[in-house]
Motif scaffolding. Structure first.
Motif, PDB file in Angstrom:
ATOM      1  N   LYS A 143       0.838  -1.196   0.000  1.00 27.26           N
ATOM      2  CA  LYS A 143       0.000   0.000   0.000  1.00 27.26           C
ATOM      3  C   LYS A 143       0.879   1.255   0.000  1.00 27.26           C
ATOM      4  CE  LYS A 143      -3.678  -2.371   2.557  1.00 27.26           C
ATOM      5  NZ  LYS A 143      -4.588  -2.582   1.419  1.00 27.26           N
ATOM      6  N   LEU A 154      -2.853   4.022  -2.871  1.00 28.53           N
ATOM      7  CA  LEU A 154      -2.709   2.909  -3.799  1.00 28.53           C
ATOM      8  C   LEU A 154      -2.652   1.585  -3.054  1.00 28.53           C
ATOM      9  CD1 LEU A 154      -2.081   1.990  -6.757  1.00 28.53           C
ATOM     10  CD2 LEU A 154       0.338   2.366  -6.255  1.00 28.53           C
ATOM     11  N   ASN A 155      -3.226   0.537  -3.664  1.00 32.17           N
ATOM     12  CA  ASN A 155      -3.145  -0.816  -3.119  1.00 32.17           C
ATOM     13  C   ASN A 155      -2.786  -1.796  -4.235  1.00 32.17           C
ATOM     14  OD1 ASN A 155      -3.830  -3.021  -1.046  1.00 32.17           O
ATOM     15  ND2 ASN A 155      -5.127  -3.558  -2.787  1.00 32.17           N
ATOM     16  N   PHE A 156      -1.776  -2.635  -3.969  1.00 33.84           N
ATOM     17  CA  PHE A 156      -1.465  -3.767  -4.839  1.00 33.84           C
ATOM     18  C   PHE A 156      -1.810  -5.050  -4.079  1.00 33.84           C
ATOM     19  CE2 PHE A 156       2.024  -0.953  -6.660  1.00 33.84           C
ATOM     20  CZ  PHE A 156       1.381  -0.750  -7.873  1.00 33.84           C
ATOM     21  N   ASN A 174      10.389   5.301 -10.248  1.00 35.42           N
ATOM     22  CA  ASN A 174       9.007   4.845 -10.098  1.00 35.42           C
ATOM     23  C   ASN A 174       8.857   3.333 -10.065  1.00 35.42           C
ATOM     24  OD1 ASN A 174       7.910   7.525 -10.118  1.00 35.42           O
ATOM     25  ND2 ASN A 174       8.242   7.549 -12.333  1.00 35.42           N
ATOM     26  N   TRP A 188       7.313  -3.639  -9.521  1.00 37.34           N
ATOM     27  CA  TRP A 188       6.079  -2.862  -9.648  1.00 37.34           C
ATOM     28  C   TRP A 188       6.377  -1.468 -10.173  1.00 37.34           C
ATOM     29  CZ3 TRP A 188       1.748  -5.637  -8.320  1.00 37.34           C
ATOM     30  CH2 TRP A 188       1.960  -6.783  -7.561  1.00 37.34           C
ATOM     31  N   ASP A 189       5.543  -1.011 -11.091  1.00 38.65           N
ATOM     32  CA  ASP A 189       5.579   0.369 -11.565  1.00 38.65           C
ATOM     33  C   ASP A 189       4.539   1.140 -10.772  1.00 38.65           C
ATOM     34  OD1 ASP A 189       5.081   2.799 -13.035  1.00 38.65           O
ATOM     35  OD2 ASP A 189       6.183   1.913 -14.704  1.00 38.65           O
ATOM     36  N   ILE A 190       4.993   1.984  -9.840  1.00 43.43           N
ATOM     37  CA  ILE A 190       4.038   2.661  -8.963  1.00 43.43           C
ATOM     38  C   ILE A 190       3.373   3.848  -9.645  1.00 43.43           C
ATOM     39  CG2 ILE A 190       5.131   1.901  -6.839  1.00 43.43           C
ATOM     40  CD1 ILE A 190       6.541   4.579  -6.647  1.00 43.43           C
ATOM     41  N   GLU A 191       3.883   4.249 -10.815  1.00 37.83           N
ATOM     42  CA  GLU A 191       3.244   5.315 -11.573  1.00 37.83           C
ATOM     43  C   GLU A 191       2.119   4.754 -12.422  1.00 37.83           C
ATOM     44  OE1 GLU A 191       4.948   7.884 -15.051  1.00 37.83           O
ATOM     45  OE2 GLU A 191       5.541   8.833 -13.162  1.00 37.83           O
ATOM     46  N   ASP A 192       2.394   3.644 -13.128  1.00 34.71           N
ATOM     47  CA  ASP A 192       1.364   3.003 -13.950  1.00 34.71           C
ATOM     48  C   ASP A 192       0.498   2.042 -13.157  1.00 34.71           C
ATOM     49  OD1 ASP A 192       2.329   4.385 -16.130  1.00 34.71           O
ATOM     50  OD2 ASP A 192       3.610   2.740 -16.817  1.00 34.71           O
ATOM     51  N   GLU A 193       0.890   1.767 -11.910  1.00 38.47           N
ATOM     52  CA  GLU A 193       0.140   0.910 -10.989  1.00 38.47           C
ATOM     53  C   GLU A 193      -0.013  -0.511 -11.516  1.00 38.47           C
ATOM     54  OE1 GLU A 193      -3.495   2.773  -9.744  1.00 38.47           O
ATOM     55  OE2 GLU A 193      -2.535   4.731  -9.421  1.00 38.47           O
TER      56      GLU A 193
END
Length: 326
Positions: A143, A154-156, A174, A188-193
Motif C-alpha cells: 500500500k 494505492l493498493n497492490f 518509479n 512494480w511500476d508505482i506510476e502506472d500501478e
C-alpha cells in the motif's frame, strides 16, 4: 582487513563498522544494561534512534548520550525509517505497530498521521520522496500513502502469501521490488500501478532482496540460496548455494560487496567473484539489530553506505575468514 576482534567483552555491545575504503572495525561501545534494545536506525543528522519495546530513544552516535526524551507508543514498535519533509525540514519517522503505520515528528514527538489500512502486521516500510511512503504486510498487499496530506493512495494485491520485503530500485524511477513467502519476486511500476516483472526460481520462500550497483536484484531464500537476477530480462543470472547458512537478510554495502545475515552469522560477499570473503560467527550470542548508515546515491545508483551498525548480545565473537580488499 578486520583484526583485533575482542574474544570477550560485556554482554551488550555496539559495533560501528566502516566499509568505505577497507574493512575495519573502528569503534566499539560498551553499553549499559538498560540499552537492551530491539533494533536501531541511523539518521541523517548523525544521531541514532533505538527501539526498546514500545519506547523510542534518540542518542548521540559518538558518545551515546541521550539527545531527546523517550517517546512511547501503546504497542511495540516493529519497523521504523526516516522520511524527508522538504517543507518543514523536520525529521519525520514512519513506524509501524502491528498493522498500523504512524508518522512521527521527531522534534515535537507528535503523531502527524496514522494509517490502519492493512489487515495484518506490516513487514517493511519504504520512503518515496518527496511525500510518499509504501508498506508491505502479512496480508499479502503493498500500500502507498501520502504522509503530508494523510491520503491513502494505492493498493497492490501483490502476492498470494506474505510480502516479506519491499525495496526501491534506484536504477529505475518509479519502480519498487517485492519478495514473498510464495517464492516469487515482483517488480512494480508505482506510476502506472502495474506489476511489470515476475521472477521465479527459488524453491522456498524469498526472505529478503537488495539491488546491486549495476541494477541487478539479489535475493536470499529459505532454500539456502542467493540468486542474482537480471530483472529487466526476467531471468536468474547466477545462483550461490549456501549449505551452511539460511540467510534471512541481505544488504548492498558498496564497492561491489553485499552483506547477509542468518543463523547467527554475518557474512560479507564479493559480488564480482560470487564468493564469501568474510564471516562473523556470533558464538553464543545473537544480533539484535543491524542498521545501515548514510546511503551514498549518485545518478540514481546506490554506490554504498558510509557505515554499518551492529548491535550484539553475547559472550564471544569470532572472525572465521579474513581478506585484504583492494
Amino acid at each position: 582487513m578486520i583484526n583485533n576482534i575482542p574474544k570477550n567483552h560485556h554482554e551488550y555491545s555496539l559495533y560501528k563498522i566502516n566499509y568505505k575504503n577497507t574493512y575495519s572495525k573502528f569503534k566499539l561501545n560498551e553499553l549499559h544494561d538498560d540499552f537492551l534494545i530491539n533494533f536501531l536506525i541511523h539518521l541523517s543528522d548523525g544521531s541514532v534512534i533505538t527501539i526498546k519495546g514500545n519506547s523510542l530513544y534518540q542518542w548521540n552516535s559518538f558518545t551515546f548520550t541521550k539527545r531527546r526524551k523517550k517517546y512511547k507508543d501503546q504497542l511495540d514498535i516493529k519497523h521504523i525509517i526516516e522520511i524527508a519533509n522538504s517543507e518543514s525540514k523536520n525529521i519525520l519517522l514512519a513506524y509501524s505497530t502491528a498493522n498500523i503505520l504512524k508518522i512521527l515528528c521527531l522534534s515535537t514527538l507528535d503523531i502527524i498521521h496514522s494509517f490502519d489500512n492493512h489487515e495484518w502486521e506490516i513487514t517493511s516500510i519504504l520512503n518515496i520522496p518527496p511525500n510518499k511512503v509504501i508498506t508491505s504486510s502479512n496480508d499479502n498487499t503493498i500500500k502507498m500513502f501520502d504522509y503530508i496530506t494523510g491520503d491513502y493512495l494505492l493498493n497492490f494485491n501483490a502476492h498470494i502469501w506474505v510480502v516479506n520485503k519491499i525495496i526501491v530500485l534506484y536504477s529505475e524511477s518509479n519502480k519498487i521490488a517485492s519478495c514473498s513467502t510464495d517464492r516469487s519476486i515482483k517488480v512494480w511500476d508505482i506510476e502506472d500501478e502495474v506489476c511489470s516483472t515476475v521472477l521465479e526460481g527459488h524453491e522456498d520462500g524469498v526472505t529478503d532482496i537488495c539491488e546491486s550497483e549495476e541494477g541487478k536484484i539479489i535475493s536470499v531464500g529459505e532454500d539456502r540460496c542467493i540468486k542474482i537476477w537480471n530483472w529487466k530480462k526476467a531471468y536468474c543470472e547466477y545462483t550461490i548455494e549456501c549449505e551452511d547458512y539460511e540467510f534471512s537478510s541481505i544488504w548492498w554495502i558498496g564497492s561491489q560487496k553485499f552483506m547477509t545475515f542468518g543463523e547467527g552469522s554475518l557474512c560479507i560477499w564479493d559480488y564480482a567473484n560470487r564468493k564469501k570473503i568474510l564471516v562473523y560467527e556470533m558464538g553464543g550470542g545473537m544480533i539484535k539489530g543491524i542498521s545501515l548508515g548514510k546511503r551514498i546515491v549518485k545518478n540514481n545508483i546506490l554506490i554504498g553506505v558510509e557505515s554499518v551498525y551492529v548491535f550484539w548480545i553475547g559472550q564471544s565473537i569470532e572472525l572465521k575468514a579474513t581478506s585484504n580488499i583492494q
